[in-house]
Scaffold this active site. Sequence first.
Site, short mmCIF file in Angstrom:
data_model
loop_
_atom_site.label_atom_id
_atom_site.label_comp_id
_atom_site.label_asym_id
_atom_site.label_seq_id
_atom_site.Cartn_x
_atom_site.Cartn_y
_atom_site.Cartn_z
N HIS A 21 0.83 -9.43 -12.86
CA HIS A 21 1.87 -10.30 -12.35
C HIS A 21 3.00 -9.00 -11.30
O HIS A 21 3.74 -9.84 -10.93
CB HIS A 21 2.69 -11.51 -12.90
CG HIS A 21 1.66 -12.14 -13.86
ND1 HIS A 21 1.05 -13.11 -13.53
CD2 HIS A 21 1.07 -12.08 -14.87
CE1 HIS A 21 -0.26 -13.29 -14.52
NE2 HIS A 21 0.22 -12.91 -15.73
N SER A 24 11.14 8.65 10.96
CA SER A 24 11.46 7.85 11.61
C SER A 24 12.45 8.04 13.12
O SER A 24 12.87 9.07 12.62
CB SER A 24 12.26 6.89 10.18
OG SER A 24 13.46 5.90 11.32
N LYS A 70 14.16 8.94 6.55
CA LYS A 70 13.10 8.45 5.75
C LYS A 70 11.98 9.49 5.37
O LYS A 70 11.21 10.21 6.42
CB LYS A 70 12.40 6.89 7.43
CG LYS A 70 13.69 5.87 7.32
CD LYS A 70 13.71 5.21 5.95
CE LYS A 70 12.17 4.46 5.23
NZ LYS A 70 11.91 3.23 6.67
N ASN A 109 8.29 7.76 5.81
CA ASN A 109 7.13 6.70 5.39
C ASN A 109 5.53 6.71 4.85
O ASN A 109 4.88 7.73 5.54
CB ASN A 109 6.96 5.59 6.78
CG ASN A 109 8.62 5.43 7.14
OD1 ASN A 109 9.32 4.81 6.18
ND2 ASN A 109 9.12 5.35 8.25
N GLU A 144 -0.59 3.01 4.63
CA GLU A 144 -0.20 1.52 5.62
C GLU A 144 -1.49 1.25 6.49
O GLU A 144 -1.46 -0.04 6.75
CB GLU A 144 0.89 1.37 6.56
CG GLU A 144 2.75 0.95 5.84
CD GLU A 144 3.35 2.08 5.99
OE1 GLU A 144 4.39 0.43 6.34
OE2 GLU A 144 4.14 2.63 6.26
#
Length: 465
Positions: free
Chosen positions: A153, A276, A282, A284, A289
Amino acid sequence: MWAGRFSGKPDKLMQEFSQSVSFDQRLWREDIQGSLAYAAELQRIGILTEQELADIRKGFEQITREIESGKFEWKVELEDVHMNIESRLTEIIGDAGKKLHTGRSRNDQVATDFRLWCKNRTVEVYAAVSTLFHNIRDRAEEHIDVVIPAYTHLQRAMPTRMAHHLLAYCKMLYRDAYYLDVEAGLECIAEAPLGSGACTGNSFGVDMQRIADDLELGPASRNSMDAVSNRDFALDLVYACAKCMTHLSRISEDLILWSTAEFGFITLGDAVTTGSSIMPQKRNPDACELIRGKTGRVVGHLMALFTLLKGLPMTYNRDLQEDKEAVFDATDQTLACLRVMALVFSKENFKVNRERIQQQLDSGAGYMEAMNVADWLVLQGVPFRDGHDITGRLVKYVEQKGIRFADLTAEDLQAVDKRLKPELLKELSLEALVERKQVYAGTAKARVLERLAELKQWLGKDNDQ
Ligand code: ARG
């Protein structure tokens, strides 16, 4: 090709609409391979002379050179890869080229070409799965002593080894490889349709099994009608891709979470992350993704194929031309994702932040130590349900006092329940809990090392790399 029966030409719009050469030219090698096998059979049954067969072979050698060097002129008016190649053959060698299509149809031709192509692709995807599998296995081995939380969970559940977590990915990938090899590979792709003609067979006595043997594709198709209309092999390959992508997507999701400031378990290397344009700080996880994002696209191709096939009457229907782009893109994307994921799991790019993980565990958040207490009570003869209740009260106590399990004293234990003896204090570490899972599939170091050793032999590392 069919001008005899027609007096007009197709509309330009129709020509552009119905052409497939812009994408099915990817089948050119398999098309030539199929034609060579068919020509050899035509010679064996006396339709072609030895000289004509020799001319056909030479013609195909020239066409191969032309295509490889980018000189071949693909013509939209010749519709597809099959007619482009046949027409060029006739241009080069004359009448013998015109005999090649005797008893053959583009229906058994495309079924054969596409099977050959899918078979080769399956081998490529399998090899890419194997490479990723072994990269992940190697990272697991390096981090055998790193303990991280296992989640259910998405809440901290139990401590585990990072190696054990990574080997779960290996199991997923192993199933992908197995499916590619056994289900998609041998059983479904391996069948040779040539000789099925348009749908009912061949009138000139070609021996389908001899052609099948020449192509090393598998046994000859047993039913010509099924042979020209069956695309289950495409479904199986795209299903294999969709399942594999679903696994990669889940792995991506973990890595994206693990590389946040909130988790901080790993840092992904420069080679697989991006910055970024506005926020200089940043990093990423774009590789992960994109993999997660492309998964929807591949699953979409599977749905497209099912929908394409579900309403088709027997046998060949032109709708079937729509099968190729789905399979091309599904396998292109899956291969790219597998290769990028292998890069993510390279030694340089998959960096584990041991100190940060230790800090997280030391914070005591999630009270994962609690299971130690419940286990210990059982070993003292307390029924598990009572142990569960006592442990629950201890967790409540710790939470209300705002302390960690590591801060508990003998007095604290006694305050909660007399059965919680002082010797329990030295049983509370997360490492002890990890080590108690001695079961075959558990987290104890000895078990994980056994599994690691087994996996080293899996998926024929030496053959595939
Ligand atoms: N381009 C076609 C396809 O991919 C080849 C078969 C065409 N057959 C036909 N009867 N028009 O399906």
